[in-house]
Design a protein around this motif. Structure first.
Motif, PDB file in Angstrom:
ATOM      1  N   ASN A  94       1.097  -1.136  -0.170  1.00 49.32           N
ATOM      2  CA  ASN A  94      -0.336   0.417  -0.214  1.00 49.32           C
ATOM      3  C   ASN A  94       0.967   1.181  -0.351  1.00 49.32           C
ATOM      4  O   ASN A  94       0.737   2.248  -0.251  1.00 49.32           O
ATOM      5  N   ARG A  95       2.058   1.370   0.917  1.00 47.02           N
ATOM      6  CA  ARG A  95       2.914   2.771   0.736  1.00 47.02           C
ATOM      7  C   ARG A  95       3.431   2.640  -0.353  1.00 47.02           C
ATOM      8  O   ARG A  95       3.474   3.587  -0.943  1.00 47.02           O
ATOM      9  N   LEU A  96       3.578   1.992  -1.013  1.00 48.37           N
ATOM     10  CA  LEU A  96       4.320   1.925  -2.569  1.00 48.37           C
ATOM     11  C   LEU A  96       3.570   2.245  -3.761  1.00 48.37           C
ATOM     12  O   LEU A  96       4.121   3.634  -3.861  1.00 48.37           O
ATOM     13  N   LEU A  97       2.539   1.696  -3.486  1.00 54.08           N
ATOM     14  CA  LEU A  97       1.632   2.500  -4.612  1.00 54.08           C
ATOM     15  C   LEU A  97       0.912   3.981  -4.061  1.00 54.08           C
ATOM     16  O   LEU A  97       0.967   4.369  -4.666  1.00 54.08           O
ATOM     17  N   HIS A  98       1.319   4.058  -2.838  1.00 60.89           N
ATOM     18  CA  HIS A  98       0.494   5.147  -2.790  1.00 60.89           C
ATOM     19  C   HIS A  98       1.749   6.534  -3.019  1.00 60.89           C
ATOM     20  O   HIS A  98       1.134   7.240  -3.480  1.00 60.89           O
ATOM     21  N   ARG A  99       3.229   6.031  -2.744  1.00 61.39           N
ATOM     22  CA  ARG A  99       4.099   6.475  -2.850  1.00 61.39           C
ATOM     23  C   ARG A  99       3.884   7.091  -4.696  1.00 61.39           C
ATOM     24  O   ARG A  99       4.740   8.162  -4.969  1.00 61.39           O
ATOM     25  N   SER A 108      -8.148   3.565  -2.606  1.00 65.74           N
ATOM     26  CA  SER A 108      -8.434   2.163  -2.088  1.00 65.74           C
ATOM     27  C   SER A 108      -7.414   0.951  -1.142  1.00 65.74           C
ATOM     28  O   SER A 108      -7.554   0.403  -2.631  1.00 65.74           O
ATOM     29  N   TYR A 109      -7.465   1.273  -0.201  1.00 64.67           N
ATOM     30  CA  TYR A 109      -6.212  -0.180   0.478  1.00 64.67           C
ATOM     31  C   TYR A 109      -6.616  -0.837   0.653  1.00 64.67           C
ATOM     32  O   TYR A 109      -7.073  -0.108   2.123  1.00 64.67           O
ATOM     33  N   GLN A 110      -6.377  -2.034   0.714  1.00 68.10           N
ATOM     34  CA  GLN A 110      -6.814  -3.112   1.914  1.00 68.10           C
ATOM     35  C   GLN A 110      -6.092  -3.014   3.025  1.00 68.10           C
ATOM     36  O   GLN A 110      -5.347  -3.709   3.437  1.00 68.10           O
ATOM     37  N   TRP A 111      -7.258  -2.502   4.289  1.00 65.52           N
ATOM     38  CA  TRP A 111      -5.941  -2.126   5.209  1.00 65.52           C
ATOM     39  C   TRP A 111      -5.323  -3.253   6.426  1.00 65.52           C
ATOM     40  O   TRP A 111      -3.979  -2.916   6.546  1.00 65.52           O
ATOM     41  N   CYS A 148      -4.801  -8.853  -4.333  1.00 59.75           N
ATOM     42  CA  CYS A 148      -5.336  -8.008  -6.135  1.00 59.75           C
ATOM     43  C   CYS A 148      -5.228  -6.437  -6.103  1.00 59.75           C
ATOM     44  O   CYS A 148      -5.269  -5.755  -5.604  1.00 59.75           O
ATOM     45  N   ILE A 149      -4.130  -6.248  -7.592  1.00 63.13           N
ATOM     46  CA  ILE A 149      -3.603  -4.997  -7.275  1.00 63.13           C
ATOM     47  C   ILE A 149      -4.645  -4.380  -8.760  1.00 63.13           C
ATOM     48  O   ILE A 149      -4.757  -4.902  -9.874  1.00 63.13           O
ATOM     49  N   ARG A 150      -5.396  -3.583  -8.267  1.00 63.95           N
ATOM     50  CA  ARG A 150      -6.041  -2.573  -9.840  1.00 63.95           C
ATOM     51  C   ARG A 150      -5.721  -1.907  -9.884  1.00 63.95           C
ATOM     52  O   ARG A 150      -6.270  -0.259  -8.997  1.00 63.95           O
ATOM     53  N   ILE A 151      -5.195  -0.533 -10.740  1.00 65.58           N
ATOM     54  CA  ILE A 151      -4.842   0.281 -11.491  1.00 65.58           C
ATOM     55  C   ILE A 151      -5.427   0.228 -12.648  1.00 65.58           C
ATOM     56  O   ILE A 151      -5.498   0.267 -13.481  1.00 65.58           O
TER      57      ILE A 151
END
Length: 589
Positions: free
Chosen positions: A438-443, A460-463, A521-524
């Motif tokens: 999550n942190r990598l995607l946000h960055r 929207s991240y799975q916590w 699952c990562i969705r972009i």
């Protein structure tokens, strides 16, 4: 080594177990001391009906020259003669041994002292003296008390006893061997089914040739326990057999072994395709080539694909007592078929991969030459203009700066092209470490949220995601490429959506992963024009691009990195509404 040997061992244990359970009943029924001996003359069990009998037996056996040597001599005699033997008999005193055999093999004996305990008559002093003399011992109070009540069995009773014990041994041995043989057949059937199941799994797996050989030789070691086991494959160009893998004692010596087709016993098996057992290997070329490693016994099974022999599986031993039997050959033959299929499948896969790599690198070389050639041609043009500008209009700083800027832009494109080719070439390397996804995607998407940006970002991240074991640099390239493509697809602005979630079973199945895989699952996705339906099947192909610039390697590298992590990537957006990429990555602890 064989099922027969296993059956015999099991039957022997059962015979001695049943006789041991009956021993006390037999001793008290016939009122005589009874022993059970193994084939080497060791006493396994005994029963003495009375304490005085025990004292007498001890006194009697002290008169023998080494009780174990005596028993061993008796067993050697039984090996030659099938009938019971009587040893050291004097005044009716001695030991009678009835053989116990399984399939004509002597496994032990029942020993009986042919006397019983009875009332003592004082007028038998001479018998005590004669008996002591015959035993070579001095009369003593202990000896007299033990011997006074000893009486020899009546010859008819003794004959009945011997017949009964002989029949009992034969009946128990026969029934035990039948049971053991049935058990052995069931175990062999189970082992064969287990082996077929393992081999069926092996055939369906994508494995390298060496890994397949390792699996097969482990099975050979486990089932046959040979001193050496190795697999030799046919080298058709040299018309020879070359060892691919070996296990056991001194495997390096066998890994260097090479034989011509038809040379020696092993080479002949590769020539004829016939499996065989050879328990007296003499002056074989394999022994000469091994230099110091002696081979006495061989079992060889050729591996065949249709009418073509592709190699042989060999188990070998140098111990005289460890000879191979028919069941060992049957086992290797059962291995040979699935092994041949697996090895051929691996060889074809390796050949296909090699051809694909050659084709890919040919395409890469062509694309690199084309891209870099065009760039160099443009760069050459810009550099050629510089002297003209300096000579004709030395004060035209603006034209000079434009030429230099164009040259610099072309050089940057060349550097980016070279980097993409380098990334594609290194796409098989991973360096995993714990990673907060999550942190990598946000960055990566934060720059798009800055003031003045044309794009908006929905995150929207799975916590409760577990820490992912992955190569952070590779994942940054994956997500960076997808984010960059999304911004190119929305030149006038739009919304970029990024989310993470646990992968549900339907998504896993659609991605080609087992439904019980624990994956994220990562969705972009974006709100651009989307990907035309006719291009969806080609977007991950190398060198496919719809843009005027670029190498067409970006999404090809993305897919390679995702698959290298054990994951899958797919595009499921709607043309005209935007592109949507879904990535499933299995979690690794």
């Amino acid at each position: 080594m064989s099922a027969y040997t296993g059956s015999q061992a099991y039957a022997s244990r059962r015979v001695f177990q049943r006789l041991g359970q009956m021993l006390e009943t037999l001793a008290f029924t016939f009122d005589v001391p009874i022993w059970i001996l193994d084939k080497d003359g060791h006493i396994l069990d005994k029963c003495l009906p009375e304490e005085t009998a025990c004292e007498f037996v001890h006194a009697y056996e002290r008169g023998l020259i080494g009780c174990h040597e005596f028993h061993r001599d008796c067993m050697e005699e039984l090996t030659t003669f099938r009938e019971p033997v009587v040893k050291n008999c004097y005044l009716g005193l001695g030991k009678i041994l009835c053989p116990i055999r399984i399939e004509n093999a002597l496994i032990g004996a029942i020993g009986v002292y042919p006397f019983f305990m009875a009332a003592y008559s004082p007028d038998e002093e001479q018998r005590l003296t004669d008996t002591a003399a015959s035993l070579g011992v001095q009369r003593s109070t202990e000896f007299d008390d033990a011997l006074k009540r000893v009486r020899v069995l009546d010859p008819l009773e003794l004959q009945k006893l011997v017949r009964f014990l002989s029949g009992l041994c034969e009946e128990i041995a026969s029934s035990s061997f039948e049971l053991a043989d049935t058990v052995s057949q069931l175990v062999a059937t189970y082992d064969e089914l287990t082996l077929l199941y393992k081999m069926s799994q092996l055939v369906g797996m994508e494995m390298a040739v060496d890994n397949i050989c390792d699996h097969i030789l482990q099975e050979v070691e486990q089932m046959l326990s040979p001193r050496h086991a190795f697999i030799m494959l046919v080298d058709e160009t040299r018309h020879s057999l070359v060892t691919r893998q070996a296990v056991g004692e001194n495997p390096q010596a066998f890994k260097r072994l090479q034989l011509d087709i038809g040379e020696g016993a092993i080479g002949e098996a590769a020539r004829t395709g016939e499996a065989f057992i050879l328990n007296q290997l003499d002056k074989d070329p394999a022994q000469h080539r091994l230099r110091g490693e002696s081979l006495l016994s061989l079992v060889v099974a050729p591996m065949r694909i249709q009418d073509r022999i592709i190699g042989v599986i060999v188990a070998a031993d140098h111990r005289e007592q460890q000879q191979f039997v028919a069941n060992d050959l049957k086992f290797l033959q059962a291995l040979a078929g699935p092994t041949a299929i697996s090895l051929e499948h691996a060889r074809l896969s390796e050949e296909r991969i090699r051809m694909e790599r050659e084709l890919a690198w040919s395409s890469i070389a062509f694309a690199a030459a084309h891209k870099l050639g065009n760039a160099l041609f443009g760069l050459e043009g810009y550099l050629r203009r510089l002297p003209e500008i300096l000579r004709e209009t030395p004060d035209d700083i603006e034209s000079l700066q434009q030429a230099l800027e164009s040259a610099r832009h072309t050089m940057n494109n060349m550097k980016r092209t070279i980097q993409e080719f380098k990334d594609f070439a290194r796409a098989d390397e991973l360096r995993r470490s714990p990673l907060d996804l999550n942190r990598l995607l946000h960055r990566l998407v934060v720059p798009l949220t800055e003031s003045g940006s044309r794009w908006s970002v929905a995150e929207s991240y799975q916590w409760d995601l577990s820490t992912l074991m992955a190569d952070e640099d590779r994942l940054e390239q994956i997500f960076g490429e997808l984010v960059e493509n999304a911004t190119h697809a929305m030149p006038d602005g739009g919304t970029l959506s990024v989310s993470t979630s646990w992968a549900h079973p339907d998504l896993l199945i659609a991605s080609g992963l087992p439904r019980d895989t624990k994956a994220v699952c990562i969705r972009i996705s974006d709100t651009g024009a989307g990907i035309p339906e006719e291009n969806k099947g080609r977007i991950f192909d190398s060198f496919f691009t719809t843009r005027g610039t670029g190498t067409g390697l970006g999404l090809a590298i993305v897919r390679k990195y995702v698959e290298l992590h054990g994951g899958r990537i797919s595009e499921n957006g709607t043309p005209g509404e935007g592109a949507a990429f879904s990535i499933c990555l299995p979690l690794l602890s």
